[in-house]
Design a protein around this motif. Structure first.
Motif, PDB file in Angstrom:
ATOM      1  N   LYS A 218       0.991  -1.213  -0.125  1.00 56.08           N
ATOM      2  CA  LYS A 218       0.051   0.253   0.108  1.00 56.08           C
ATOM      3  C   LYS A 218       0.791   1.292   0.089  1.00 56.08           C
ATOM      4  N   TYR A 221       2.371   1.968  -3.432  1.00 54.30           N
ATOM      5  CA  TYR A 221       1.644   2.343  -4.543  1.00 54.30           C
ATOM      6  C   TYR A 221       1.048   3.731  -4.286  1.00 54.30           C
ATOM      7  N   LEU A 222       0.488   4.095  -2.881  1.00 59.03           N
ATOM      8  CA  LEU A 222       0.419   5.371  -2.719  1.00 59.03           C
ATOM      9  C   LEU A 222       1.542   6.503  -3.082  1.00 59.03           C
TER      10      LEU A 222
ATOM     11  N   ASP B  29      -7.113   3.042  -4.045  1.00 60.47           N
ATOM     12  CA  ASP B  29      -6.044   1.988  -3.684  1.00 60.47           C
ATOM     13  C   ASP B  29      -6.727   0.504  -4.116  1.00 60.47           C
TER      14      ASP B  29
END
Lengths: 448, 40, 341
Positions: A218, A221-222, B29
């Motif tokens: 996460k 990706y962020l 996301d």
């Protein structure tokens, strides 16, 4: 020590301090925003991982802030110690943003102290997030104000010199000089970009070193997404900077692009080497320089032939330009491929070699920042204040600059190694898996 | 005219625009959640 | 009141702020290191860490504010002091860098690391000593003009008794201020053992502080008769300062009302510091630089003052919040809450 030597060592010492400080300063401006985004996403999506991400980043951030603060104090004082003549003039005209910067810094320092010591103190996480806003604003505005001073050195405005006397001083005109918008925006946005890519590099590195926890995925990706947005913005603002330079500092643009003859339809020279005034092995992009300078392919771009020999910056700044632009473009591509690849389920973006490329992107971004600042500073030579004061006339007459240089190099070595060792130890001792487990246990305990 | 706009106003517009965009994009996301699920 | 006076008053006030909270900060670092050395860590470390942690960065800003402000209000100081202070201030910067970063390394990176604690304890103690040199130089007599450039005479500076008295005063005062404050803070946090120990330190350092302070005035008679004569004109301020000093020591001695003791201590230093500053007027550097011939242009002065007032509007509520959450919050002071990132 003759004064020539004092000038030389003053330049080396200033360059060393700035080069070291800018790493921590860039992180200091960019990371609060990243923490804010992560914590905000965590609250919004009710996802503990993002909140923990914010918390762990905040912990590492303290160390970089500490080094950033002390080296920032160093450069602040060194400006007066090494360039007393320049600072005497600057004090009269551009002291206002310097003064404002201390307030921004003050504001940031106070709320950072509060933010760090109030985790979980509020029932409502949002209140805690609110405390971070002044930190992020203070950090970004420190960069804004200090860059205004640098912009002023490139495009001094807001005063007249008559018979060696400063008259008609207008501090606001000095602040809002023509170089200010492009420079400020470029510095701030690259700080965001670099912070994002450095944090992405850390996440990718953890994934490579055995952890397969979704927390890191996460995070990766962020940060890559945010990095991409700011990298594109950087490129766009970089283009605006070209237009500013063409109009207000044509010698800097011409030297950076090896543009010798004033001409229309000017091509942009990338890479290459300079051999006896002859450009070899370069890639010429047709019309690109005219477009960069004036948005029109046929526009005339002023070349180095228009300037006296002793007002031309060193031509090696072209290499710095190459480094900066190449890394910028590379990071846009890398981040774009990663983003699209993750959405489209490309296997490539989860391979080890791709993750190594992301790891490499962290240091590369910092190199781009360094190259950009060297380009900006060397490209202004021989002036410390363009067309007003030469660097050699600004320096101190003190004879101990060389000794101080040695001392400060030692200091930066100690601080650099110290901060890396501490950061590694901090996160080694408390890996994220452990922390997630601990937090879950605590929560379970609360329920009983 | 255009050049003046690009030099003096556009940089801040791009800066603020990119900040807003970063906040818009950050919570999206799904792609990585799917990736995590697939691997498990 | 003229713009020059407003400018120097603002700067002098911030310098005082730095000296006061800096002294608390540096002294605390030293006591912490000293307690590690003498095996009294368990008594002191907790309370010192609790005070220092959220405020260390703020301390530093006071210094930055002062030197940025002085360049803004009195740009000529950049020329005179910038040229002469290269060596002493560079050493100050290095100490400050070590102090600040090693404090963070120890506190956030590896709690209880002895090497780091000593580094920041010691550098914090040397820092006031190295910065105090600036005050010594401002008395004049150490700077000569050579070819229109100011040059510092190091030999003269380092063989002058005035220099060393000011150095001793800066160290003694640092430890004294810090010990008095921490006595009150520890007492408030109900760490009575720590409060007792710190009270002892405070009483030990009270005497050297007042003796060197008096000695400096005496030495000025020889070194800078003009300044010495001026000081005489401000004798009531120094008298009040001395009475407050007696008050602090008395309260510590009878173990009563440590809060008032600290307030009296702050008063003692306010009167002495502003008395000294007022008697220094109008010189920034004897005999070359006064606040009038070094002052900036009116446009800059007014905009700096406007920004200063707006800035205070932002800072005072924030500082209040910081103090309320940490310094004056019972749960925080007594260590009942653990909310560090």
């Amino acid at each position: 020590m003759g004064n020539e030597e004092a000038v030389f060592f003053s330049r080396v010492l200033t360059e060393t301090t700035l080069s070291f400080h800018i790493i921590y300063a860039t992180i200091g401006v960019g990371v609060p925003l990243m923490i804010m985004i992560a914590q905000w996403v965590g609250i919004k999506k009710n996802d503990e991982h993002y909140i923990l991400l914010a918390r762990r980043w905040a912990r590492g951030f303290i160390i970089t802030v500490a080094v950033g603060v002390v080296t920032g104090t160093a450069i602040g004082l060194q400006l007066s110690l090494l360039w007393p003549n320049f600072m005497e003039l600057a004090g009269n005209v551009i002291a206002l943003p310097l003064f404002m910067e201390t307030f921004a810094f003050f504001f940031e320092a106070i709320f950072l102290g509060i933010y760090l010591y109030t985790w979980d103190r509020f029932e409502n996480q949002k209140k805690h997030l609110l405390l971070l806003i002044p930190v992020a604003i203070g950090a970004s505005f420190s960069a804004v104000f200090i860059t205004m001073v640098n912009a002023f050195m490139n495009a001094p405005r807001g005063f007249d010199i008559v018979n060696g006397e400063l008259i008609n001083i207008n501090p606001l005109v000095a602040m809002f000089n023509p170089a200010m918008p492009t420079k400020v925006a470029h510095v701030v946005v690259t700080a965001y970009m670099t912070a994002a890519f450095v944090l992405a590099a850390i996440a990718a590195f953890r994934l490579l070193k055995g952890s397969n926890h979704e927390y890191h995925k996460k995070a990766l990706y962020l940060t890559m997404k945010i990095g991409l947005i700011f990298a594109i913005a950087t490129a766009v603002i970089g283009d605006f900077s070209g237009k500013y330079l063409a109009e207000y500092q044509p010698e800097k643009l011409a030297a950076a692009e090896w543009h010798f003859e004033t001409e229309g339809n000017a091509p942009l020279i990338m890479y290459g080497v300079l051999d006896d005034g002859e450009v070899k092995y370069a890639i010429k992009i047709p019309y690109a320089l005219s477009i960069l300078a004036h948005s029109i392919p046929s526009a005339e771009v002023i070349g180095l032939d228009q300037f006296p020999e002793d007002e031309i910056p060193p031509l090696y700044i072209h290499y710095l330009f190459d480094i900066m632009v190449t890394i910028g473009v590379w990071m846009v591509l890398l981040a774009a491929v990663f983003w699209i690849g993750t959405k489209r389920r490309w296997k490539m973006v989860t391979t080890r070699w791709f993750r190594w490329l992301i790891v490499l992107g962290g240091p590369l971004s910092i190199i781009a920042i360094e190259a950009g600042w060297w380009l900006a500073e060397v490209g202004r030579q021989p002036w410390v204040l363009r067309k007003i004061m030469r660097t050699q006339d600004a320096a101190t007459t003190s004879g101990h600059v060389d000794t101080m240089l040695v001392l400060f190099c030692l200091l930066y070595l100690i601080l650099g190694i110290g901060s890396v060792v501490i950061l590694r130890r901090m996160f080694r001792k408390n890996p994220v898996e452990q922390e997630i487990e601990d937090r879950n246990m605590e929560k379970g305990g609360d329920m009983l | 005219m255009l050049n003046n706009f690009l030099m003096f106003y556009a940089p801040f517009i791009v800066l603020i625009g990119s900040l807003v965009l970063a906040f818009v994009v950050a919570p999206k996301d799904d792609a990585v959640r799917r990736q995590i699920d697939e691997e498990e | 009141m003229s713009l020059e006076i407003i400018g120097i008053t603002v700067l002098w006030t911030f310098l005082f702020g730095y000296i006061l909270i800096g002294a608390i900060d540096f002294g605390a670092g030293f006591f912490n290191a000293y307690s590690l050395l003498t095996g009294k860590k368990h008594i002191l470390t907790n309370i010192i860490q609790r005070y220092l942690s959220p405020v260390w960065e703020v301390t530093n800003v006071f210094l930055v504010f002062f030197f940025v402000g002085i360049i803004g209000f009195f740009p000529k100081t950049a020329f005179y002091y910038g040229t002469t202070l290269l060596v002493p201030v560079s050493i100050g910067i290095i100490l400050l860098a070590i102090r600040g970063s090693y404090y963070a390394f120890e506190t956030y990176g590896s709690r209880g690391h002895k090497g780091y604690s000593f580094m920041y304890g010691l550098s914090g103690l040397l820092l006031p000593a190295s910065l105090s040199i600036v005050l010594t130089i401002s008395e004049g007599g150490f700077v000569e003009m050579v070819d229109g450039n100011p040059v510092l005479d190091y030999w003269l500076l380092f063989t002058s008794p005035l220099t060393w008295s000011i150095v001793v005063l800066s160290i003694a005062a640092t430890l004294y201020i810090s010990a008095v404050f921490l006595t009150w803070y520890a007492n408030k946090a109900r760490y009575f053992e720590a409060a007792n120990l710190l009270r002892k330190y405070a009483l030990i350092w009270a005497l050297p502080t007042i003796i060197t302070a008096g000695g400096i005035i005496f030495e000025l008679r020889r070194h800078n008769p003009e300044h010495y004569a001026n000081i005489q004109n401000f004798w009531p301020m120094f008298l009040i300062s001395f009475i407050m000093f007696i008050g602090t020591v008395w309260l510590l001695w009878i173990r009563r009302n440590y809060g008032l003791a600290f307030i009296l201590l702050a008063g003692q230093f306010i009167f002495a510091f502003f008395g000294y500053g007022a008697s220094h007027y109008p010189y920034l550097l004897y005999p070359y630089l006064t606040i009038y011939d070094s002052f900036t242009n009116p446009a800059m002065a007014i905009s700096l003052i406007v920004v200063f007032i707006m800035g205070l509007g932002l800072l005072i509520p924030s500082l209040y919040l910081l103090m309320r959450l940490f310094l004056f919050d019972k749960d925080y002071v007594r260590g009942k809450s653990k909310h560090h990132a």
